[in-house]
Design a protein around this motif. Structure first.
Motif, short mmCIF file in Angstrom:
data_model
loop_
_atom_site.label_atom_id
_atom_site.label_comp_id
_atom_site.label_asym_id
_atom_site.label_seq_id
_atom_site.Cartn_x
_atom_site.Cartn_y
_atom_site.Cartn_z
N ARG A 48 37.03 -42.73 -11.00
CA ARG A 48 38.12 -42.98 -10.06
C ARG A 48 37.68 -43.89 -8.91
N SER A 49 36.58 -43.57 -8.26
CA SER A 49 36.15 -44.35 -7.09
C SER A 49 35.73 -45.76 -7.48
N ILE A 50 35.04 -45.90 -8.61
CA ILE A 50 34.63 -47.24 -9.04
C ILE A 50 35.85 -48.07 -9.43
N SER A 51 36.83 -47.46 -10.08
CA SER A 51 38.07 -48.17 -10.44
C SER A 51 38.77 -48.71 -9.21
N ILE A 52 38.82 -47.90 -8.17
CA ILE A 52 39.50 -48.31 -6.93
C ILE A 52 38.77 -49.50 -6.29
N LYS A 80 40.93 -46.91 -17.40
CA LYS A 80 40.48 -46.95 -18.79
C LYS A 80 39.31 -47.92 -18.96
N THR A 81 39.37 -49.08 -18.34
CA THR A 81 38.28 -50.06 -18.41
C THR A 81 37.00 -49.49 -17.82
N THR A 82 37.11 -48.88 -16.65
CA THR A 82 35.94 -48.29 -15.99
C THR A 82 35.37 -47.16 -16.83
N LEU A 83 36.24 -46.31 -17.35
CA LEU A 83 35.80 -45.19 -18.20
C LEU A 83 35.07 -45.71 -19.44
N LYS A 84 35.64 -46.72 -20.08
CA LYS A 84 35.02 -47.29 -21.29
C LYS A 84 33.65 -47.90 -20.95
N ASP A 85 33.59 -48.67 -19.87
CA ASP A 85 32.31 -49.27 -19.46
C ASP A 85 31.25 -48.21 -19.21
N LEU A 86 31.62 -47.16 -18.48
CA LEU A 86 30.66 -46.09 -18.18
C LEU A 86 30.25 -45.33 -19.44
N CYS A 87 31.20 -45.14 -20.36
CA CYS A 87 30.87 -44.47 -21.62
C CYS A 87 29.93 -45.33 -22.47
N ASP A 88 30.13 -46.64 -22.45
CA ASP A 88 29.21 -47.55 -23.15
C ASP A 88 27.80 -47.41 -22.57
N TYR A 89 27.70 -47.34 -21.25
CA TYR A 89 26.41 -47.13 -20.60
C TYR A 89 25.83 -45.77 -21.00
N SER A 90 26.68 -44.76 -21.09
CA SER A 90 26.24 -43.42 -21.48
C SER A 90 25.60 -43.42 -22.86
N TYR A 140 25.45 -44.16 -13.10
CA TYR A 140 26.49 -44.93 -12.41
C TYR A 140 25.88 -45.91 -11.42
N GLU A 141 24.70 -45.59 -10.89
CA GLU A 141 24.02 -46.54 -10.01
C GLU A 141 23.62 -47.80 -10.80
N LYS A 142 23.10 -47.62 -12.00
CA LYS A 142 22.74 -48.75 -12.87
C LYS A 142 23.99 -49.61 -13.14
N TYR A 143 25.12 -48.96 -13.40
CA TYR A 143 26.38 -49.66 -13.64
C TYR A 143 26.80 -50.45 -12.40
N LEU A 144 26.78 -49.79 -11.25
CA LEU A 144 27.19 -50.45 -10.01
C LEU A 144 26.28 -51.65 -9.69
N LEU A 145 24.98 -51.49 -9.87
CA LEU A 145 24.06 -52.60 -9.61
C LEU A 145 24.34 -53.77 -10.55
N SER A 146 24.71 -53.47 -11.81
CA SER A 146 25.03 -54.54 -12.76
C SER A 146 26.32 -55.28 -12.39
N LYS A 147 27.17 -54.63 -11.62
CA LYS A 147 28.43 -55.24 -11.18
C LYS A 147 28.28 -55.98 -9.85
N GLY A 148 27.06 -56.07 -9.33
CA GLY A 148 26.83 -56.80 -8.08
C GLY A 148 26.83 -55.95 -6.84
N PHE A 149 26.70 -54.64 -6.98
CA PHE A 149 26.64 -53.75 -5.82
C PHE A 149 25.20 -53.65 -5.33
N GLU A 150 25.08 -53.25 -4.09
CA GLU A 150 23.78 -53.04 -3.45
C GLU A 150 23.81 -51.65 -2.82
#
Length: 161
Positions: free
Chosen positions: A51-55, A62-72, A85-95
Motif C-alpha cells: 500500500r505505502s509503496i503504491s502510494i 496490483k503492479t506493486t504487489l506483482k513486483d514485490l512477489c517477483d522479488y519474493s 522491500y528495501e532492496k525493491y525500493l533501492l532498485s526504484k531509485g530510493f535512498e
C-alpha cells in the motif's frame, strides 16, 4: 455542583482536543494504496508494504504487489521482510535515511514535518508521507519514526519541531 463538574470536564476535553490539534503538525488522510481500483474485496491489515509503496510511486496496487512477489520468488522471502522491500525500493531509485531525531531521541510521526514523498517505517509498519500528510488506512501518527526512504530524484526537506 454536578453542573460545575460536567462543565469542568467538558472544558478539559475541549482544551485537550485543541492542544492536541495544535501540536499535530502532520495531517492524516485515508488512502488504500489504490487497492480498491484493482480488487473489489476489501483487505484489512498486513499489506502496508504494498500500500505505502503504491502510494509513493503512484502506481497500481496490483503492479506493486506483482513486483514485490517477483522479488519474493527471486530472493526466497516474503514481501513484508524489511530487507526485501528495501532492496525493491533501492532498485526504484530510493535512498534510505536514518530516523529523524530531536535532542537524540526519535520523534513521533505527528511531529515529522516532511516536504516531498517518502515511505516511512514506524514500529513494524510502513506508511506513505507526502508533504506533511500521512496517507494510510489508519492514523499511525502517534508512532515513532524509524528509517525512511525517499526518491533520490526529488527535492525534499524535513523538520522535527
Amino acid at each position: 455542583m454536578l453542573f460545575e463538574i460536567v462543565n469542568k470536564n467538558v472544558f478539559k476535553l475541549v482544551v485537550t482536543f485543541f492542544i492536541k490539534e495544535i501540536t499535530m503538525n502532520t495531517k492524516y488522510k485515508y488512502h488504500d494504496g489504490y487497492r480498491s481500483k484493482d480488487y473489489t474485496r476489501s483487505r484489512k491489515g498486513a499489506d502496508c508494504v504494498v500500500r505505502s509503496i503504491s502510494i509513493i510511486l503512484n502506481q497500481s496496487y496490483k503492479t506493486t504487489l506483482k513486483d514485490l512477489c517477483d522479488y519474493s520468488v527471486k530472493y526466497g522471502a516474503i514481501p513484508n521482510d524489511e530487507w526485501l522491500y528495501e532492496k525493491y525500493l533501492l532498485s526504484k531509485g530510493f535512498e534510505k535515511h536514518k530516523p529523524p531525531r530531536k535532542n537524540g531521541k526519535k520523534i513521533q510521526l505527528l511531529k515529522f514535518e516532511f516536504r516531498g514523498r517518502c515511505v516511512l517505517l514506524t514500529r513494524n509498519h510502513l506508511t506513505a508521507v507526502i508533504d506533511d500528510t500521512v496517507y494510510d488506512t489508519w492514523d499511525c501518527r502517534q508512532s515513532n519514526c524509524n528509517s525512511f526512504y525517499i526518491l533520490t530524484s526529488e527535492n525534499w526537506s524535513y523538520s522535527t519541531n
